[in-house]
Motif scaffolding. Structure first.
Motif, short mmCIF file in Angstrom:
data_model
loop_
_atom_site.label_atom_id
_atom_site.label_comp_id
_atom_site.label_asym_id
_atom_site.label_seq_id
_atom_site.Cartn_x
_atom_site.Cartn_y
_atom_site.Cartn_z
N SER A 141 0.82 -1.21 0.00
CA SER A 141 0.00 0.00 0.00
C SER A 141 0.85 1.26 0.00
CB SER A 141 -0.92 -0.02 1.23
OG SER A 141 -1.64 1.19 1.34
N VAL A 142 1.91 1.25 0.79
CA VAL A 142 2.81 2.41 0.85
C VAL A 142 3.54 2.58 -0.48
CG1 VAL A 142 4.89 3.33 1.95
CG2 VAL A 142 3.12 2.27 3.35
N MET A 143 4.02 1.48 -1.04
CA MET A 143 4.82 1.56 -2.27
C MET A 143 3.97 2.03 -3.46
SD MET A 143 7.39 -1.70 -1.91
CE MET A 143 8.28 -1.28 -3.40
N LYS A 144 2.67 1.70 -3.46
CA LYS A 144 1.81 2.15 -4.55
C LYS A 144 1.65 3.66 -4.55
CE LYS A 144 -1.72 0.15 -6.19
NZ LYS A 144 -3.06 -0.46 -6.43
N LYS A 145 1.79 4.28 -3.39
CA LYS A 145 1.64 5.75 -3.29
C LYS A 145 2.97 6.48 -3.48
CE LYS A 145 -2.37 5.51 -0.21
NZ LYS A 145 -2.54 4.05 -0.25
N ALA A 146 4.07 5.73 -3.58
CA ALA A 146 5.40 6.35 -3.63
C ALA A 146 5.54 7.29 -4.83
CB ALA A 146 6.48 5.27 -3.67
N GLY A 147 5.12 6.85 -6.01
CA GLY A 147 5.27 7.66 -7.21
C GLY A 147 4.39 8.89 -7.22
N PRO A 148 3.06 8.72 -7.12
CA PRO A 148 2.18 9.88 -7.21
C PRO A 148 2.30 10.87 -6.05
CG PRO A 148 0.93 7.89 -6.68
CD PRO A 148 2.30 7.46 -7.06
N VAL A 149 2.66 10.40 -4.86
CA VAL A 149 2.70 11.28 -3.69
C VAL A 149 4.09 11.87 -3.47
CG1 VAL A 149 2.34 11.45 -1.20
CG2 VAL A 149 0.81 10.03 -2.58
N PHE A 150 5.14 11.03 -3.59
CA PHE A 150 6.49 11.47 -3.23
C PHE A 150 7.46 11.54 -4.42
CE2 PHE A 150 4.82 9.12 0.53
CZ PHE A 150 4.66 10.21 1.36
N ASN A 151 6.98 11.20 -5.63
CA ASN A 151 7.86 11.18 -6.80
C ASN A 151 9.03 10.21 -6.60
OD1 ASN A 151 8.21 12.12 -9.46
ND2 ASN A 151 9.90 13.44 -8.81
N ILE A 152 8.74 9.09 -5.95
CA ILE A 152 9.76 8.06 -5.68
C ILE A 152 9.43 6.82 -6.48
CG2 ILE A 152 10.60 6.47 -3.90
CD1 ILE A 152 10.35 8.74 -1.90
N ASP A 153 10.43 6.25 -7.11
CA ASP A 153 10.25 5.03 -7.89
C ASP A 153 10.21 3.84 -6.94
OD1 ASP A 153 10.11 3.18 -9.92
OD2 ASP A 153 12.26 3.16 -10.30
N ALA A 154 9.11 3.11 -6.96
CA ALA A 154 8.96 1.94 -6.08
C ALA A 154 8.40 0.78 -6.89
CB ALA A 154 8.04 2.27 -4.91
N ASN A 155 9.03 -0.37 -6.76
CA ASN A 155 8.65 -1.54 -7.54
C ASN A 155 7.50 -2.29 -6.87
OD1 ASN A 155 8.63 -3.63 -9.38
ND2 ASN A 155 10.35 -4.72 -8.43
N TYR A 156 6.33 -1.66 -6.83
CA TYR A 156 5.19 -2.30 -6.16
C TYR A 156 4.60 -3.44 -6.98
CZ TYR A 156 2.02 0.37 -9.21
OH TYR A 156 1.35 0.88 -10.28
#
Length: 358
Positions: A141-156
């Motif tokens: 759940s946290v990793m899915k929000k990484a891109g849109p919220v924090f501009n962080i690349d996460a391999n969800y």
């Protein structure tokens, strides 16, 4: 550099599906992975071509950065807007994950093997599969929000492949059905112990009517949080009903109001409460459960939770002959299967009472 490959997979009915996986590497390090399954190979190939072309042309992924999972979890935990509708369990799990070895893994490089190692470490520490599943679900759940919220690349996307493997290995799983009900002897002992606790209070300590709340919780099948949020304005004295606001529902976080009948002596319990505030039971739910737990522990009653009183109440209604639809009007369950499977544990010897009453 973006590239893709297509994997052919056999389905149970004998047909095939085609999983296209797009990978992006930067100086030999995987920075992004995305996959999608199609029924036709050509459609999968076109999707792969279009996505890799888009990535190469506009460099969309270059805007994203990767950070250790611990840093991402901290960002999530410190963003109050993300916590508005989150329960205590999720908060606890995320704080715990920050201190685990998996927190050192780069958000873009998370692999199935990393998740397996984490789950094994938790299992070896004595944690059960159902609890470990929360780790995986909340991390995803946290990793899915990484891109849109924090501009962080996460391999969800890795969770699509990892979860079936974790289930097959027995590292994660569903919780076992809980069947605990208090016995008549245990309830009598609890009532006596709670009475003694009510009679003793320190200077300035608010006296909580434990006995009334205990009996009310059983008769109404309400959660303790719902009991402590009931308002005098929502009581219908003529119909002997009350409006329970924002009742827990997995599909709806707010606005799930429900009119509940106050059966048996629950209405009388309400009416004998002093009307000192807008709330009928103006006490903190944690204080009520804390007092219950202290008395329970002092009496040596094992494996009994306050929430088990909800099961006790539902089971009593079934034993009295109420239909499942009628019981659902009391408990608030939308899913009747969950009501029957989780909140019902009938005592076989009670069937004699029903036979004699017919």
């Amino acid at each position: 550099m973006a590239s893709f490959n297509i994997e052919k997979r056999a389905k149970a009915d004998g047909s095939f599906s085609y999983r296209c996986t797009v990978r992006v590497k930067d100086n030999g390090v995987m920075i992004h992975r995305e996959s999608k399954t199609f029924s036709k190979k050509e459609v999968a190939r076109q999707w792969g071509l279009n996505l890799t072309s888009k990535i190469e042309q506009d460099g969309a992924l270059k805007k994203l950065k990767a950070v250790p999972l611990g840093a991402l979890l901290n960002l999530y935990f410190n963003d109050h807007d993300l916590w508005a509708n989150t329960g205590r369990t999720k908060r606890y799990v995320i704080k715990m994950l920050i201190d685990c070895d998996i927190a050192k893994v780069l958000s873009s490089n998370l692999k199935t093997s990393d998740l397996i190692t984490h789950c094994k470490n938790r299992r070896d520490a004595g944690t059960g599969p159902a609890t470990i599943y929360h780790d995986i679900a909340y991390l995803r759940s946290v990793m899915k929000k990484a891109g849109p919220v924090f501009n962080i690349d996460a391999n969800y996307k890795i969770f699509e492949d990892a979860v079936p493997v974790l289930i097959e290995m027995g590292l994660v799983g569903k919780s076992q059905k809980r069947t605990r009900r208090p016995t008549e002897n245990e309830l009598e002992r609890l009532k006596k112990g709670l009475t003694e606790r009510m009679n003793y209070r320190a200077n300035g300590e608010v006296r909580i009517p434990y006995l009334d709340i205990l009996e009310f919780s059983i008769l109404t099948c309400m959660r303790i949080g719902e009991v402590c949020a009931l308002r005098w304005d929502d009581l219908n004295r003529d119909h002997k009903t009350i409006l329970v606001r924002d009742r827990k529902d997995p599909r709806k976080k707010e606005g799930n109001h429900m009119i509940v009948p106050l059966l048996a002596g629950s209405f009388d319990i309400v009416m004998r409460q002093p009307k000192t505030t807008d709330l009928i039971f103006p006490f903190k739910s944690r204080s009520v459960t804390a007092g219950f737990q202290r008395v329970r522990n002092e009496l040596g009653i094992e494996d009994l939770r306050y929430h088990d009183l909800r099961r006790e109440g539902a089971s009593r209604l079934f034993e009295k002959g109420y239909s499942i639809e009628e019981v659902a009007q009391v408990t608030g369950h939308r899913n009747l299967n969950i009501l029957w499977q989780v909140y019902t544990q009938l005592f076989p010897h009670k069937l004699h009472d029903k036979f004699l009453s017919d």
